[in-house]
Scaffold this motif. Structure first.
Motif, PDB file in Angstrom:
ATOM      1  N   SER A  90      -7.389 -33.285  10.243  1.00 60.17           N
ATOM      2  CA  SER A  90      -7.210 -32.373   9.257  1.00 60.17           C
ATOM      3  C   SER A  90      -8.451 -32.805   8.005  1.00 60.17           C
ATOM      4  O   SER A  90      -9.285 -32.118   7.752  1.00 60.17           O
ATOM      5  N   LYS A  91      -9.088 -33.968   8.379  1.00 63.25           N
ATOM      6  CA  LYS A  91      -9.631 -34.768   7.542  1.00 63.25           C
ATOM      7  C   LYS A  91     -11.266 -34.081   8.277  1.00 63.25           C
ATOM      8  O   LYS A  91     -12.783 -33.584   7.625  1.00 63.25           O
ATOM      9  N   ASP A  94     -11.646 -30.352   7.498  1.00 57.85           N
ATOM     10  CA  ASP A  94     -12.021 -29.975   5.612  1.00 57.85           C
ATOM     11  C   ASP A  94     -13.558 -30.239   6.042  1.00 57.85           C
ATOM     12  O   ASP A  94     -13.695 -29.403   5.281  1.00 57.85           O
ATOM     13  N   HIS A  97     -14.957 -27.268   6.525  1.00 59.93           N
ATOM     14  CA  HIS A  97     -14.965 -26.134   6.356  1.00 59.93           C
ATOM     15  C   HIS A  97     -16.433 -26.325   5.090  1.00 59.93           C
ATOM     16  O   HIS A  97     -17.489 -25.753   4.956  1.00 59.93           O
ATOM     17  N   SER A 124     -12.535 -25.510  -0.267  1.00 57.92           N
ATOM     18  CA  SER A 124     -12.290 -26.504   0.842  1.00 57.92           C
ATOM     19  C   SER A 124     -12.234 -27.773   0.329  1.00 57.92           C
ATOM     20  O   SER A 124     -11.606 -28.682   0.209  1.00 57.92           O
ATOM     21  N   THR A 127      -8.766 -28.779  -1.486  1.00 57.96           N
ATOM     22  CA  THR A 127      -7.334 -29.784  -0.805  1.00 57.96           C
ATOM     23  C   THR A 127      -7.446 -30.777  -0.236  1.00 57.96           C
ATOM     24  O   THR A 127      -6.225 -31.097   0.035  1.00 57.96           O
ATOM     25  N   LEU A 128      -8.881 -31.340   0.039  1.00 59.06           N
ATOM     26  CA  LEU A 128      -8.904 -33.002   0.114  1.00 59.06           C
ATOM     27  C   LEU A 128      -7.177 -33.608  -0.666  1.00 59.06           C
ATOM     28  O   LEU A 128      -7.044 -34.532  -0.285  1.00 59.06           O
ATOM     29  N   PRO A 131      -3.731 -29.970  -2.302  1.00 58.70           N
ATOM     30  CA  PRO A 131      -3.500 -29.483  -1.315  1.00 58.70           C
ATOM     31  C   PRO A 131      -3.427 -27.584  -2.114  1.00 58.70           C
ATOM     32  O   PRO A 131      -3.484 -26.637  -2.000  1.00 58.70           O
TER      33      PRO A 131
END
Length: 257
Positions: A90-91, A94, A97, A124, A127-128, A131
């Protein structure tokens, strides 16, 4: 070969590890290029076409989408190789993006595209840390961005008399940073201000940690150039987001928002 002490052993270990990592990164770049039907020669051509830094005076220069796409594909391949980042799917997504939007904004040839892409980078990055916070950032739509740009153009006289005039206007025309500040000022909900502050903090932290962890990569042939675009684009976005955020209160006051 005999290693006589710990320091010597450590040196050999680090050199071997770096060589393995460099080989892995190059293989991933070649695989990414192959999927696009391209080669390292095409990557080198793309890198030669996209020459930073992109300043305000070069805003309207034209860059091919293909060159930008090639560089972004190779950055995607490299991100999965970066220690720590590559281990968190996921990191890595992110970061990809954010890097994609950052580079597209960096090389955008018109203000609308530049502002739209940097706005999507903000979404983007948000969301880190939170979310749910991304849902509060109503800046992803091109229509919303265009509305902010139209407001910027129609508000020149109001901005001239404000303390943000030098920031928001240049030669009688709103700068893209001024447009972005107006987009942020007119679309952000009050509840998202803390999130936006976190966004800028997260981006600076990400840029700092990446710079430290892969600083040596910039000396690697070809890979170094691609990494340079990743780090430089993130640094560019970080600087401009912070700059715009620091001026939003002045824009809101000038436009009575």
């Amino acid at each position: 070969m005999y290693i006589i002490n710990y320091n010597e052993w450590r040196r050999v270990y680090e050199e071997t590890e770096a060589a393995a990592l460099q080989s892995t990164a190059m293989l991933k770049i070649q695989a990414a290029l192959s999927k696009r039907g391209k080669s390292l020669t095409d990557l080198e051509a793309a890198l030669a076409t996209l020459v930073p830094p992109i300043t305000e005076s070069r805003l309207h220069e034209s860059y091919t989408e293909e060159a930008i796409d090639i560089v972004i594909d190779c950055i995607s391949a490299l991100i999965s190789t970066i220690p720590l980042v590559g281990t968190g799917v996921s990191k890595a997504i992110d970061l990809l993006h954010i890097a994609s939007y950052a580079i597209r904004s960096w090389f955008a040839s018109d203000a609308a595209s530049k502002v739209t892409n940097i706005a999507m980078a903000i979404v983007s990055i948000s969301t880190l840390a939170a979310p749910a916070g991304a849902g509060l950032l109503n800046i992803g739509s091109r229509a919303v961005v265009n509305g902010g740009i139209a407001l910027a153009k129609s508000s020149v006289k109001k901005l001239v008399g404000s303390k943000v005039a030098n920031f928001a206007i240049k030669k009688g025309v709103p700068t893209w940073q001024g447009m972005l500040s107006i987009v942020l000022a007119t679309t952000l909900k009050d509840t998202v201000w803390n999130t936006l502050s976190t966004v800028t903090t997260n981006l600076k932290s990400m840029y700092s940690s990446l710079t430290k962890s892969i600083a040596s990569w910039r000396s690697w042939p070809i890979i170094g150039s691609v990494i340079g675009y990743l780090l430089d684009a993130l640094g560019w976005v970080s600087t401009n987001i912070s700059y715009c955020v620091s001026n939003i209160s002045g824009v809101k006051a000038a436009l009575s928002i």
